[in-house]
Design a protein around this motif. Structure first.
Motif, mmCIF file in Angstrom:
data_model
loop_
_atom_site.group_PDB
_atom_site.id
_atom_site.type_symbol
_atom_site.label_atom_id
_atom_site.label_comp_id
_atom_site.label_asym_id
_atom_site.label_seq_id
_atom_site.Cartn_x
_atom_site.Cartn_y
_atom_site.Cartn_z
ATOM 1 N N LEU A 156 0.808 -1.230 0.000
ATOM 2 C CA LEU A 156 0.000 0.000 0.000
ATOM 3 C C LEU A 156 0.843 1.283 0.000
ATOM 4 O O LEU A 156 0.563 2.214 -0.773
ATOM 5 C CB LEU A 156 -0.952 -0.006 1.196
ATOM 6 N N GLY A 157 1.870 1.318 0.839
ATOM 7 C CA GLY A 157 2.697 2.536 0.905
ATOM 8 C C GLY A 157 3.426 2.772 -0.414
ATOM 9 O O GLY A 157 3.506 3.892 -0.917
ATOM 10 N N GLU A 158 3.946 1.693 -0.976
ATOM 11 C CA GLU A 158 4.620 1.776 -2.272
ATOM 12 C C GLU A 158 3.641 2.256 -3.351
ATOM 13 O O GLU A 158 3.977 3.111 -4.172
ATOM 14 C CB GLU A 158 5.047 0.362 -2.672
ATOM 15 N N ILE A 159 2.456 1.690 -3.340
ATOM 16 C CA ILE A 159 1.450 2.037 -4.357
ATOM 17 C C ILE A 159 1.137 3.529 -4.273
ATOM 18 O O ILE A 159 1.077 4.227 -5.288
ATOM 19 C CB ILE A 159 0.164 1.189 -4.146
ATOM 20 N N ASP A 160 0.952 4.024 -3.056
ATOM 21 C CA ASP A 160 0.641 5.453 -2.911
ATOM 22 C C ASP A 160 1.816 6.320 -3.368
ATOM 23 O O ASP A 160 1.619 7.386 -3.954
ATOM 24 C CB ASP A 160 0.238 5.766 -1.465
ATOM 25 N N ALA A 161 3.051 5.826 -3.129
ATOM 26 C CA ALA A 161 4.222 6.590 -3.591
ATOM 27 C C ALA A 161 4.313 6.564 -5.119
ATOM 28 O O ALA A 161 4.735 7.541 -5.742
ATOM 29 C CB ALA A 161 5.501 6.013 -2.969
ATOM 30 N N ILE A 162 3.925 5.441 -5.707
ATOM 31 C CA ILE A 162 3.941 5.333 -7.175
ATOM 32 C C ILE A 162 2.912 6.290 -7.784
ATOM 33 O O ILE A 162 3.145 6.937 -8.801
ATOM 34 C CB ILE A 162 3.642 3.864 -7.598
ATOM 35 N N LEU A 163 1.757 6.388 -7.115
ATOM 36 C CA LEU A 163 0.683 7.241 -7.646
ATOM 37 C C LEU A 163 0.950 8.735 -7.410
ATOM 38 O O LEU A 163 0.503 9.581 -8.200
ATOM 39 C CB LEU A 163 -0.652 6.867 -6.976
ATOM 40 N N ALA A 164 1.662 9.022 -6.336
ATOM 41 C CA ALA A 164 1.757 10.426 -5.872
ATOM 42 C C ALA A 164 2.139 11.449 -6.959
ATOM 43 O O ALA A 164 1.518 12.501 -7.050
ATOM 44 C CB ALA A 164 2.712 10.520 -4.681
ATOM 45 N N PRO A 165 3.148 11.166 -7.822
ATOM 46 C CA PRO A 165 3.508 12.206 -8.801
ATOM 47 C C PRO A 165 2.444 12.427 -9.875
ATOM 48 O O PRO A 165 2.469 13.440 -10.562
ATOM 49 C CB PRO A 165 4.786 11.642 -9.454
ATOM 50 N N ARG A 166 1.525 11.474 -10.025
ATOM 51 C CA ARG A 166 0.588 11.569 -11.164
ATOM 52 C C ARG A 166 -0.859 11.755 -10.749
ATOM 53 O O ARG A 166 -1.726 12.068 -11.579
ATOM 54 C CB ARG A 166 0.638 10.264 -11.985
ATOM 55 N N TYR A 167 -1.170 11.473 -9.501
ATOM 56 C CA TYR A 167 -2.589 11.457 -9.109
ATOM 57 C C TYR A 167 -2.794 12.222 -7.807
ATOM 58 O O TYR A 167 -2.134 11.942 -6.805
ATOM 59 C CB TYR A 167 -3.047 9.997 -8.937
ATOM 60 N N HIS A 168 -3.712 13.188 -7.855
ATOM 61 C CA HIS A 168 -4.091 13.921 -6.636
ATOM 62 C C HIS A 168 -5.580 13.702 -6.435
ATOM 63 O O HIS A 168 -6.372 14.047 -7.322
ATOM 64 C CB HIS A 168 -3.767 15.409 -6.792
ATOM 65 N N PRO A 169 -5.976 13.116 -5.324
ATOM 66 C CA PRO A 169 -7.393 12.788 -5.147
ATOM 67 C C PRO A 169 -8.271 14.021 -5.291
ATOM 68 O O PRO A 169 -7.875 15.118 -4.866
ATOM 69 C CB PRO A 169 -7.462 12.260 -3.706
ATOM 70 N N PRO A 170 -9.427 13.869 -5.923
ATOM 71 C CA PRO A 170 -10.327 15.025 -6.070
ATOM 72 C C PRO A 170 -10.854 15.453 -4.708
ATOM 73 O O PRO A 170 -10.855 14.675 -3.753
ATOM 74 C CB PRO A 170 -11.463 14.472 -6.934
ATOM 75 N N TRP A 210 9.946 -1.624 2.013
ATOM 76 C CA TRP A 210 9.350 -1.982 3.301
ATOM 77 C C TRP A 210 9.096 -0.748 4.169
ATOM 78 O O TRP A 210 8.152 -0.709 4.952
ATOM 79 C CB TRP A 210 10.227 -2.999 4.053
ATOM 80 N N GLN A 211 9.934 0.280 3.981
ATOM 81 C CA GLN A 211 9.741 1.506 4.781
ATOM 82 C C GLN A 211 8.441 2.204 4.402
ATOM 83 O O GLN A 211 7.832 2.880 5.214
ATOM 84 C CB GLN A 211 10.920 2.459 4.585
ATOM 85 N N ARG A 240 10.416 -6.941 6.671
ATOM 86 C CA ARG A 240 10.420 -7.685 5.403
ATOM 87 C C ARG A 240 9.704 -9.020 5.559
ATOM 88 O O ARG A 240 8.897 -9.413 4.707
ATOM 89 C CB ARG A 240 11.857 -7.925 4.937
ATOM 90 N N ALA A 241 9.997 -9.727 6.670
ATOM 91 C CA ALA A 241 9.344 -11.031 6.885
ATOM 92 C C ALA A 241 7.840 -10.845 7.089
ATOM 93 O O ALA A 241 7.030 -11.652 6.624
ATOM 94 C CB ALA A 241 9.966 -11.731 8.096
ATOM 95 N N SER A 242 7.454 -9.769 7.776
ATOM 96 C CA SER A 242 6.027 -9.540 8.048
ATOM 97 C C SER A 242 5.247 -9.280 6.767
ATOM 98 O O SER A 242 4.050 -9.549 6.698
ATOM 99 C CB SER A 242 5.848 -8.338 8.985
ATOM 100 N N LEU A 243 5.934 -8.742 5.751
ATOM 101 C CA LEU A 243 5.248 -8.446 4.484
ATOM 102 C C LEU A 243 5.170 -9.673 3.575
ATOM 103 O O LEU A 243 4.559 -9.627 2.508
ATOM 104 C CB LEU A 243 5.966 -7.300 3.756
ATOM 105 N N GLY A 244 5.749 -10.772 4.028
ATOM 106 C CA GLY A 244 5.715 -12.011 3.238
ATOM 107 C C GLY A 244 4.452 -12.818 3.522
ATOM 108 O O GLY A 244 3.489 -12.322 4.111
#
Ligand SMILES: C[S@@+](CC[C@H](N)C(=O)[O-])C[C@H]1O[C@@H](n2cnc3c(N)ncnc32)[C@H](O)[C@@H]1O
Length: 452
Positions: free
Chosen positions: A75-89, A159-160, A185-189
């Motif tokens: 989830l955190g990675e996904i939001d970081a990936i979206l951040a430069p291109r998508y700003h919620p309305p 993981w951060q 890292r193990a917890s995300l597995g």
């Protein structure tokens, strides 16, 4: 408090499935609904999967589980990936649209879905969700990502982003920076499928029949993703699913046969079954009627019995029987079980964890009230937070000089000593038994009431 008795007399559990089939049977739409409902924090992913996945084919149900599991783990990675291109309305659709975008990114980068399928299905999802005015935006953002890929912010590891700051902070302080990183890292597995066998002497036999590995602690470990009900021995009640770490506390009493043992906070009954299987007169207490249905069902399937009490264990009845031993598996932030329940990353918080501390303290006081002198008290939580484990027991011992720790030894764990602390407690980490697939994070202490 209401007491009843589970036995093997063929009593039907009251768990008749009454919920209606979901109206929308598109797994992506159900994933969106699930993400929306998870935000409240009250209801769990498993509960929502049971509710929404009920009418799906097993293929679609697996897809739904996988899509949600991948989204929550990244989830955190996904939001970081979206951040430069998508700003919620700035309107009421913001959350829904953000979750649609997240599901699209998951499929694009973290699942085995074609790029074309990921983009088109997400555009369709926006349309089906009634967000017509944002269809072009969804298409443009996802096509841009498909074309350009992404880079995470400089110096930040995945993981951060995926583990919330409050958890990273406590883990770093408690376990040190390197270990905290490994734990995260193990917890995300993903966790394996762990099984407890009802009759301990049949463990090796069932490990062979099930094609699993017998861990030193007695659990049989299988690859995950199998249909549990189709495995040999399930319908005959020979075993139940129980994480290897969660299976340890109930094995640590010195006596069972004919002894009265409370299982406080018992549902869904994994530990109740272990105690009953060892011949204890088990009193299972839980405040959740719904979850206690699972205890009835489980006991019935494995042909074991226990007294079942529906009630708040922070306020046991004045005439509650005095017992030879008490197992207290206290409600907690469950941060040790993220591998199985990645929604904890979203639902849990420092405030929620802190709100549970006084309940754990009250439960310990009640455990003391119903425990006979000379009896053993085992306290455990599936949390990685020392506030809910080590610190609770330290403070209980400071207030109760009539108790002492009875150190847990490797001999009791089939020689496994990786998690035993200098205090003789168990501090199990997801990085433990790494070669065999890891463990859930867990804490367990065994105390003896030496005087009244
Ligand atoms: C960690 S789960 C227990 C798992 C269970 N011991 C097992 O091994 O299957 C915690 C349980 O505590 C119950 N619970 C929470 N607060 C409670 C309370 N005040 N009194 C009794 N049960 C409580 C919840 O309903 C939940 O079933």
């Amino acid at each position: 408090m209401r007491e009843s008795r589970s036995n093997h007399s063929g009593r039907r559990s009251p768990d008749a499935r009454t919920s209606a089939a979901p109206v929308a049977a598109d797994p992506r739409m159900l994933a969106l609904k699930t993400l929306q409902e998870l935000r409240g924090g009250e209801v769990t992913l498993d509960e929502l999967l049971a509710k929404h996945g009920y009418a799906l084919s097993s293929r679609d149900r697996n897809f739904l589980r996988h899509l949600l599991g991948s989204t929550l783990r990244h989830l955190g990675e996904i939001d970081a990936i979206l951040a430069p291109r998508y700003h919620p309305p700035q309107d009421r659709t913001a959350n829904r649209l953000t979750n649609i975008m997240r599901l699209g990114v998951t499929q694009l980068f973290f699942m085995d879905v074609s790029d074309h399928g990921a983009v088109d299905s997400t555009v369709n999802l926006a349309r089906d969700a009634g967000l017509h005015k944002y269809i072009k935006l969804v298409n443009a953002v996802l096509r841009g990502l498909q074309r350009d890929g992404y880079e995470l912010p400089d110096g930040v590891e995945d993981w951060q982003l995926n583990v919330p700051a409050w958890l990273r902070g406590v883990w770093k302080k408690t376990y040190g920076a390197d270990r905290a990183r490994e734990i995260a890292r193990a917890s995300l597995g993903y966790a394996k499928l762990d099984i407890s066998v009802r009759d301990a002497e049949e463990r090796a036999e069932w490990a062979e029949k099930l094609g699993g590995t017998l861990l030193p602690t007695g659990t049989i470990r299988l690859e995950s993703g199998q249909r549990i009900r189709d495995l040999p021995g399930y319908n005959d009640g020979k075993w139940w699913v129980q994480d290897a770490a969660a299976a340890l506390p109930a094995l640590l009493f010195s006596q069972y046969d004919g002894k009265t043992i409370y299982d406080l906070c018992a549902a869904p009954g994994g530990k109740t079954m272990q105690l009953a299987a060892r011949g204890a007169n088990t009193i299972a207490v839980d405040k959740s009627e719904g979850r206690l249905r699972r205890v009835y069902e489980n006991l019935e399937r494995v042909d074991l019995g226990a007294a079942i009490v529906t009630g708040d264990a922070t306020d046991l009845a004045d005439d509650a029987p005095i017992a030879d031993a008490v197992l207290l598996d206290a409600p907690c932030s469950a941060t040790g079980t993220i591998r199985r329940h990645p929604d904890i990353l979203l639902r849990s918080s420092d405030a929620l964890m802190k709100s549970l501390l006084p309940i754990q303290q009250k439960l310990l006081l009640q455990a003391d009230r119903v425990l006979a002198v000379g009896g053993e008290l085992i306290y455990c939580t599936c949390s990685m937070q020392p506030d809910e484990g080590e610190f609770q027991i330290k403070s209980f011992l400071a207030d109760h000089p009539n108790y002492a720790r009875k150190p847990i030894t490797a001999d009791e764990l089939g020689g496994w000593d990786e998690a035993i602390t200098t205090e003789g407690e168990l501090r199990i980490l997801p990085t433990h038994m790494a070669d065999l697939g890891g463990m859930d994070g867990f804490y367990c202490a065994r105390l003896v009431k030496q005087r009244g």
